[in-house]
Design a protein around this motif. Structure first.
Motif, PDB file in Angstrom:
ATOM      1  N   THR A  58      12.066 -55.097  11.728  1.00 52.00           N
ATOM      2  CA  THR A  58      12.854 -53.872  11.734  1.00 52.00           C
ATOM      3  C   THR A  58      14.331 -54.238  11.673  1.00 52.00           C
ATOM      4  OG1 THR A  58      13.097 -53.783  14.136  1.00 52.00           O
ATOM      5  CG2 THR A  58      11.122 -52.718  13.192  1.00 52.00           C
ATOM      6  N   VAL A  59      15.143 -53.255  11.346  1.00 54.91           N
ATOM      7  CA  VAL A  59      16.590 -53.464  11.338  1.00 54.91           C
ATOM      8  C   VAL A  59      17.059 -53.870  12.734  1.00 54.91           C
ATOM      9  CG1 VAL A  59      18.819 -52.317  11.022  1.00 54.91           C
ATOM     10  CG2 VAL A  59      16.984 -51.951   9.359  1.00 54.91           C
ATOM     11  N   THR A  60      16.481 -53.261  13.757  1.00 55.82           N
ATOM     12  CA  THR A  60      16.851 -53.599  15.134  1.00 55.82           C
ATOM     13  C   THR A  60      16.479 -55.039  15.465  1.00 55.82           C
ATOM     14  OG1 THR A  60      16.608 -51.306  15.820  1.00 55.82           O
ATOM     15  CG2 THR A  60      16.533 -52.961  17.564  1.00 55.82           C
ATOM     16  N   GLU A  61      15.298 -55.481  15.046  1.00 53.26           N
ATOM     17  CA  GLU A  61      14.891 -56.867  15.292  1.00 53.26           C
ATOM     18  C   GLU A  61      15.827 -57.843  14.582  1.00 53.26           C
ATOM     19  OE1 GLU A  61      10.074 -56.287  15.890  1.00 53.26           O
ATOM     20  OE2 GLU A  61      10.902 -56.428  13.858  1.00 53.26           O
ATOM     21  N   LEU A  62      16.211 -57.508  13.359  1.00 49.74           N
ATOM     22  CA  LEU A  62      17.151 -58.358  12.629  1.00 49.74           C
ATOM     23  C   LEU A  62      18.524 -58.366  13.311  1.00 49.74           C
ATOM     24  CD1 LEU A  62      16.203 -57.363   8.982  1.00 49.74           C
ATOM     25  CD2 LEU A  62      15.982 -59.651   9.993  1.00 49.74           C
ATOM     26  N   ALA A  63      18.967 -57.208  13.769  1.00 52.86           N
ATOM     27  CA  ALA A  63      20.257 -57.129  14.459  1.00 52.86           C
ATOM     28  C   ALA A  63      20.230 -57.962  15.735  1.00 52.86           C
ATOM     29  CB  ALA A  63      20.602 -55.672  14.772  1.00 52.86           C
ATOM     30  N   ASP A  64      19.149 -57.870  16.487  1.00 54.32           N
ATOM     31  CA  ASP A  64      19.016 -58.663  17.707  1.00 54.32           C
ATOM     32  C   ASP A  64      19.015 -60.159  17.387  1.00 54.32           C
ATOM     33  OD1 ASP A  64      18.894 -56.337  19.207  1.00 54.32           O
ATOM     34  OD2 ASP A  64      16.707 -56.422  19.488  1.00 54.32           O
ATOM     35  N   ALA A  65      18.290 -60.541  16.364  1.00 55.43           N
ATOM     36  CA  ALA A  65      18.200 -61.951  15.989  1.00 55.43           C
ATOM     37  C   ALA A  65      19.561 -62.510  15.600  1.00 55.43           C
ATOM     38  CB  ALA A  65      17.211 -62.124  14.836  1.00 55.43           C
ATOM     39  N   GLU A  66      20.356 -61.705  14.920  1.00 50.94           N
ATOM     40  CA  GLU A  66      21.669 -62.144  14.449  1.00 50.94           C
ATOM     41  C   GLU A  66      22.799 -61.784  15.413  1.00 50.94           C
ATOM     42  OE1 GLU A  66      22.871 -64.012  11.607  1.00 50.94           O
ATOM     43  OE2 GLU A  66      20.830 -64.610  12.099  1.00 50.94           O
TER      44      GLU A  66
END
Length: 149
Positions: A58-66
């Motif tokens: 998800t966009v949220t998972e990508l945001a958290d990862a980065e």
């Protein structure tokens, strides 16, 4: 210009030397990017996350990862979708949630870029002694732990 090797005598000195060396290596690797790759490093990081996970995020998972805010990641994903590097779709579980996956173009771009940088680094590693390479083999997992802490 080459620098004289120093031995960090304190943890603070080691921190300073590692920070500087890692930042210089990162800049040098960035300079070795594939010449056809017009994507920013943040966009390449998204492609990398999608490739490593082998699926959709998800966009949220990508945001958290980065470690960026979701609106910022939404802009990055939008640009990647427009360029054909990733695909977006509504989640099966929650239609409000967007799932992002790598396209063939995104995977090809990422892998070409990685091959070029890996080749440059492999050449530099051949210039080191076997002992120096052994030290780096032992240090690599430690650096990964620091990077993901």
């Amino acid at each position: 210009m080459p620098t004289v090797a120093k031995v960090a005598r304190t943890d603070a000195g080691l921190a300073s030397e590692l920070r500087l060396s890692v930042m210089r290596l990162r800049r040098r690797l960035a300079a070795e990017r594939h010449p056809d790759n017009e994507l920013a490093s943040g966009s390449m990081a998204v492609l990398g996350w999608l490739y490593r996970t082998g699926g959709e995020l998800t966009v949220t998972e990508l945001a958290d990862a980065e470690r960026v805010k979701p609106p910022s990641m939404s802009r990055t994903v939008r640009g990647l979708v427009e360029g054909g590097y990733v695909a977006r779709r509504a989640s099966d579980d929650d239609g409000r949630q967007v799932r992002v996956s790598l396209t063939d173009r995104g995977r090809d771009t990422l892998l070409a870029d990685r091959r070029r940088r890996d080749a440059w680094l492999a050449l530099r590693l051949k210039e080191l002694s076997p002992e120096e390479r052994a030290v780096l083999r032992r240090a690599a997992p430690i650096l990964e732990r620091l990077a993901t802490a």
